[in-house]
Each structure stands twice: as C-alpha cells, then as structure tokens.
Design a protein around this motif. Structure first.
Motif, PDB file in Angstrom:
ATOM      1  N   LEU A 174       0.825  -1.204   0.000  1.00  0.00           N
ATOM      2  CA  LEU A 174       0.000   0.000   0.000  1.00  0.00           C
ATOM      3  C   LEU A 174       0.862   1.258   0.000  1.00  0.00           C
ATOM      4  O   LEU A 174       0.603   2.205  -0.761  1.00  0.00           O
ATOM      5  CB  LEU A 174      -0.925  -0.007   1.216  1.00  0.00           C
ATOM      6  CG  LEU A 174      -1.865   1.196   1.362  1.00  0.00           C
ATOM      7  CD1 LEU A 174      -2.772   1.326   0.153  1.00  0.00           C
ATOM      8  CD2 LEU A 174      -2.694   1.065   2.637  1.00  0.00           C
ATOM      9  N   ILE A 175       1.903   1.273   0.838  1.00  0.00           N
ATOM     10  CA  ILE A 175       2.775   2.445   0.887  1.00  0.00           C
ATOM     11  C   ILE A 175       3.452   2.661  -0.460  1.00  0.00           C
ATOM     12  O   ILE A 175       3.527   3.793  -0.971  1.00  0.00           O
ATOM     13  CB  ILE A 175       3.836   2.280   1.994  1.00  0.00           C
ATOM     14  CG1 ILE A 175       3.166   2.250   3.368  1.00  0.00           C
ATOM     15  CG2 ILE A 175       4.867   3.401   1.927  1.00  0.00           C
ATOM     16  CD1 ILE A 175       4.105   1.862   4.494  1.00  0.00           C
ATOM     17  N   ASP A 177       2.415   1.685  -3.425  1.00  0.00           N
ATOM     18  CA  ASP A 177       1.430   2.118  -4.415  1.00  0.00           C
ATOM     19  C   ASP A 177       1.087   3.597  -4.257  1.00  0.00           C
ATOM     20  O   ASP A 177       0.943   4.324  -5.248  1.00  0.00           O
ATOM     21  CB  ASP A 177       0.147   1.288  -4.288  1.00  0.00           C
ATOM     22  CG  ASP A 177       0.324  -0.146  -4.754  1.00  0.00           C
ATOM     23  OD1 ASP A 177       1.335  -0.433  -5.434  1.00  0.00           O
ATOM     24  OD2 ASP A 177      -0.537  -0.990  -4.426  1.00  0.00           O
ATOM     25  N   VAL A 178       0.946   4.040  -3.012  1.00  0.00           N
ATOM     26  CA  VAL A 178       0.604   5.437  -2.760  1.00  0.00           C
ATOM     27  C   VAL A 178       1.723   6.356  -3.227  1.00  0.00           C
ATOM     28  O   VAL A 178       1.482   7.351  -3.932  1.00  0.00           O
ATOM     29  CB  VAL A 178       0.303   5.661  -1.265  1.00  0.00           C
ATOM     30  CG1 VAL A 178       0.214   7.158  -0.954  1.00  0.00           C
ATOM     31  CG2 VAL A 178      -1.000   4.976  -0.873  1.00  0.00           C
ATOM     32  N   THR A 182       1.280   8.216  -6.847  1.00  0.00           N
ATOM     33  CA  THR A 182       1.082   9.656  -6.743  1.00  0.00           C
ATOM     34  C   THR A 182       2.151  10.431  -7.495  1.00  0.00           C
ATOM     35  O   THR A 182       1.856  11.384  -8.232  1.00  0.00           O
ATOM     36  CB  THR A 182       1.071  10.091  -5.266  1.00  0.00           C
ATOM     37  OG1 THR A 182       0.047   9.375  -4.569  1.00  0.00           O
ATOM     38  CG2 THR A 182       0.807  11.588  -5.138  1.00  0.00           C
ATOM     39  N   LEU A 206       1.098  11.674   4.105  1.00  0.00           N
ATOM     40  CA  LEU A 206       1.445  10.259   4.217  1.00  0.00           C
ATOM     41  C   LEU A 206       1.797   9.901   5.658  1.00  0.00           C
ATOM     42  O   LEU A 206       1.385   8.844   6.160  1.00  0.00           O
ATOM     43  CB  LEU A 206       2.615   9.942   3.287  1.00  0.00           C
ATOM     44  CG  LEU A 206       3.049   8.478   3.185  1.00  0.00           C
ATOM     45  CD1 LEU A 206       1.913   7.610   2.671  1.00  0.00           C
ATOM     46  CD2 LEU A 206       4.266   8.351   2.274  1.00  0.00           C
TER      47      LEU A 206
END
Length: 216
Positions: A174-175, A177-178, A182, A206
């Motif tokens: 998840l981290i 991907d973010v 972004t 974040l």
C-alpha cells in the motif's frame, strides 16, 4: 535500491541457465543505454533489436543471447534506472520519504526514464507477460525501499512493529502504491512540478496515515 534481492534477475532472465562465455557487464550497460536512447529518439513502435545492436556496437545475436525480445530488453533498460534509487538514512522517516520522493521525481524528469516508463506501461496493457516482467523487474525490486524505510522507522520508534507478516506485506504494498502512483501521476500524467513544497505537503499527509488515528 541498488542491490536486488538474492535470486532476482537484473536483466538476464532470458539468459538464465545458459552456459558459455561469461557475461560482459560493459556490454550489458552499453546495450541498456542504447535501448533508452533509441526509445527517446524512435519511440516504442519503431524501436527494433537491430537499432539497439547498431547503437550499442554489438551483434544482434549478442542481444538475443541475453534477451528474448524487445519487451524484455526495454523493461530491463528501465529497471536499471530505477535500481539507482537509494534510501540513505536521513535520521527520520519524514526526511527519508522526502529524500526518496525528490530522487524519484528527478529520475522521472530524465527523458530516457520518462519515455521508457510510459512506453512499457502503455504496451503492458495489451501484454500480460510484459506486465509480469514489469512487476518482477521494477515494482517488486523497488518495494525494498519501502521495507528498508519502515524497518528504520520501527527501530527509531516512529512506527509500530507488525507481528503478522502477511499484514506487513500488505502495508508495504500500500505504501509503495501510494508513493509511486502519486508521484508518477503528478510528474507524468498531470505534468505538475514535484518540488520541495509539494513533497513536504505530500509527506505530511502520508505520515498522518502511517501513524494512524489519534497520533500527534
């Protein structure tokens, strides 16, 4: 991350298991650089293995001993650029994130990185095998930056440890991907600057998510 995990290919997957003369690191570097240069000048559709062999000064048979085709070659040419990303210890999780985001954005400003990445992503929408290679050669390798950053933050007491390995893996995904999603969208899709002011605001957002509800 400069050093891929043990057993991970760094651009030699199509040649694994073959015997013969040792690979030449200089030839590999010349081929991958020539591939990126050709992509910038010709674009994906016009790029051929012959173009690369001429630019790199190697025989076309040399290319095919290393890579099965253009798809594999281009992905590895992109992966080599991303392998140059580093995460030095800046003393805090916030500083680590800001550093790597600015470094990533600087990489995406390079014409060869921008063109090559956009080309392979676009082509992968029609090619499942290419998507798999992008995942293994680029995405999975670069997730080690997230793993390292979290381990440092946990050792400093900035983040809690996760005993559940599966949950920790999901958090890492998840981290990554973010951050990656972004920055790529900002730099390559919106064509907006990824400068220190934007990076500071993004990192603060974040950090709030990473620390969880109720954190100061």
């Amino acid at each position: 991350m400069r050093n891929p995990s043990p057993g991970t290919s760094t651009g030699t997957g199509s040649a694994s298991g073959r015997t013969g003369r040792p690979r030449s690191a200089a030839a590999d570097a010349a081929i991958l650089a020539a591939t990126r240069d050709a992509l910038v000048e010709l674009g994906w559709s016009k790029l051929t293995m012959s173009d690369v062999s001429v630019r790199a000064g190697v025989a076309k048979t040399t290319l095919y001993r290393r890579w099965a085709g253009k798809n594999e070659l281009v992905v590895d040419a992109v992966a080599e650029l991303f392998d140059a990303l580093e995460l030095p210890d800046r003393g805090s999780l916030e500083a680590d994130i800001e550093y790597v985001v600015l470094q990533f954005a600087a990489l995406l400003r390079r014409p060869e990185a921008r063109t090559a990445l956009m080309a392979v992503v676009a082509e992968s929408t029609r090619d499942e095998a290419l998507r798999d290679r992008i995942r293994s050669a680029i995405v999975d390798r670069q997730k080690r930056l997230v793993v390292l950053g979290r381990e440092r933050a946990q050792a400093r007491g900035e983040l809690p440890y996760e005993a559940d390995e599966a949950l920790a893996g999901h958090t890492t995904d998840l981290i990554f991907d973010v951050i990656a999603g972004t920055v790529v969208h900002r730099a390559l899709v919106s064509s907006e600057p990824v400068d220190e002011l934007w990076v500071a605001a993004f990192t603060a957002l974040l950090m709030h998510g990473l620390r969880g509800p109720g954190a100061p």
